[in-house]
Enzyme design. Sequence first.
Site, PDB file in Angstrom:
ATOM      1  N   GLU A  95       2.134  -0.765  11.565  1.00 61.14           N
ATOM      2  CA  GLU A  95       2.573   0.466  12.192  1.00 61.14           C
ATOM      3  C   GLU A  95       1.384   1.342  12.573  1.00 61.14           C
ATOM      4  O   GLU A  95       0.385   1.391  11.860  1.00 61.14           O
ATOM      5  CB  GLU A  95       3.481   1.236  11.243  1.00 61.14           C
ATOM      6  N   CYS A 129      -2.527   7.724  13.713  1.00 56.68           N
ATOM      7  CA  CYS A 129      -2.701   7.195  12.354  1.00 56.68           C
ATOM      8  C   CYS A 129      -2.734   5.666  12.458  1.00 56.68           C
ATOM      9  O   CYS A 129      -1.818   5.044  12.988  1.00 56.68           O
ATOM     10  CB  CYS A 129      -1.557   7.681  11.466  1.00 56.68           C
ATOM     11  N   CYS A 136      -0.447  -3.689   1.696  1.00 58.12           N
ATOM     12  CA  CYS A 136      -1.531  -3.134   0.880  1.00 58.12           C
ATOM     13  C   CYS A 136      -1.420  -3.654  -0.543  1.00 58.12           C
ATOM     14  O   CYS A 136      -0.320  -3.856  -1.056  1.00 58.12           O
ATOM     15  CB  CYS A 136      -1.466  -1.612   0.868  1.00 58.12           C
ATOM     16  N   CYS A 140       0.023   1.998  -4.943  1.00 57.21           N
ATOM     17  CA  CYS A 140       0.294   3.387  -5.317  1.00 57.21           C
ATOM     18  C   CYS A 140       1.810   3.552  -5.487  1.00 57.21           C
ATOM     19  O   CYS A 140       2.576   3.098  -4.639  1.00 57.21           O
ATOM     20  CB  CYS A 140      -0.224   4.347  -4.249  1.00 57.21           C
ATOM     21  N   CYS A 143       4.195   5.104  -2.667  1.00 52.00           N
ATOM     22  CA  CYS A 143       3.975   4.675  -1.281  1.00 52.00           C
ATOM     23  C   CYS A 143       4.836   3.468  -0.924  1.00 52.00           C
ATOM     24  O   CYS A 143       4.852   2.465  -1.639  1.00 52.00           O
ATOM     25  CB  CYS A 143       2.496   4.333  -1.114  1.00 52.00           C
ATOM     26  N   CYS A 364       3.444  10.152   6.145  1.00 50.09           N
ATOM     27  CA  CYS A 364       2.490   9.633   5.174  1.00 50.09           C
ATOM     28  C   CYS A 364       3.206   8.930   4.016  1.00 50.09           C
ATOM     29  O   CYS A 364       4.096   9.505   3.397  1.00 50.09           O
ATOM     30  CB  CYS A 364       1.697  10.838   4.650  1.00 50.09           C
TER      31      CYS A 364
HETATM   32  S1  SF4 Z   1      -1.148   4.997  -0.402  1.00 48.64           S
HETATM   33 FE1  SF4 Z   1      -0.116   3.072   0.153  1.00 48.64          FE
HETATM   34  S2  SF4 Z   1      -1.307   2.227   1.847  1.00 48.64           S
HETATM   35 FE2  SF4 Z   1      -2.585   3.804   0.852  1.00 48.64          FE
HETATM   36  S3  SF4 Z   1      -3.813   2.703  -0.685  1.00 48.64           S
HETATM   37 FE3  SF4 Z   1      -1.955   3.400  -1.751  1.00 48.64          FE
HETATM   38  S4  SF4 Z   1      -0.513   1.666  -1.568  1.00 48.64           S
HETATM   39 FE4  SF4 Z   1      -2.139   1.341  -0.061  1.00 48.64          FE
END
Ligand code: SF4
Length: 378
Positions: A95, A129, A136, A140, A143, A364
């Site tokens: 994206e 962005c 990933c 996190c 996220c 975000c």
């Molecule tokens: S916020 Fe999401 S995309 Fe960014 S480093 Fe953490 S897991 Fe990865």
Amino acid sequence: MRAAAQEILGLDIQELTGLLKEWGEPRYRAKQLFEAVYKQRVTSLDEITVFPKPLRDQLKEKHLQVSGARVEKKFLSSDGTIRYLIGFADGQSVETVWMPEGDDGEAGDGSEAGEEETAARRRPRATICVSSQVGCAVNCKFCMTALLGLKRNLSAGEIVAQITSVLNDHNVDLKERRINLVFMGQGEPFNNYDNFIKAVRLLVKGVGIAESRMTASTSGIVPKIYDLGKEEIRPKLAISLNASNDEERTKLIPINKKWDIAALVEAAKAFPLRKRENITFEYVLLEGENDSIENAKEVIDIVNSFGERASRVKLNLIAWNAGPEIAFHTPEDSRVHAFQKAIRDAGIPAFIRRPRGRDIYAACGQLKRIVTIEPATV
Ligand code: SF4
């Protein structure tokens, strides 16, 4: 069997020179190709009209192509934000988000450095962005991209292709429109460092976007913060802090076990800042987790631990953007403003990033290639 196409997008001037030299072409042809692909943002070899047709045909016979990236889908938010799903030759997609007027993330970070302030303000602006990986691995807890896991790294060309595709979709003339880039889409750019930094160089030297208009955000891959500081061409640095102490941060961002807040602060303190440049701490506010006044006081202590450098640190606050499958809550506006006030009262610049494109999963932390949403695509 048909030979696999070779991408031109992603090759730098030295690589293009070497490639064309192999075919006996003079050096200036490489420069023309570089200009066509990056500055003029051509999407096919036929558009490179500065090349004679036999040379264009030769490139095709050698199975070269400008970019295999394509816009698969677009989702339009009620606030004007557009989330693009950009697909690549192997069927993977990421994206890229277009935010007209930006999200105020660059407020107070010295973006106007080196440019006539009034002229810069008159030009319409937008922020793109950009993703650096498909999915990933950092995991996190707040996220949605983390839920994809890591599929693969993006090549430098695939990173650049996101930007050229979006600029072309909006017919952007970079002389007339002020474009900011944030490497805050899918992925941790510092876990794909070489491709990410090569893309940055191509965007600066080729596409023509100033490095002072770019910000890369890291979850805290400390060795790469030191590496970035040594780069001649580099974006500004943002660090996703997201917690005010190690216990909380390790819960939210597991790599904090490896590189804790003290290690992050040490790396950030050593980061060589340019004139008027600041370091940004991004802080996602999660109701009842990290958004109390006590948390704000701990954040103030972290910033003050920078000593003389504390005056070069600013905070971007982001009220968490909700997504399915994640059990946090978005704090009320009053809590966000109270947190901001506590930080500001301590003399630290703190800005609230405007949520952009929440209704289309473009904000975000919401990027997870969701396609089954209302409102309709554009
Ligand atoms: S916020 Fe999401 S995309 Fe960014 S480093 Fe953490 S897991 Fe990865």
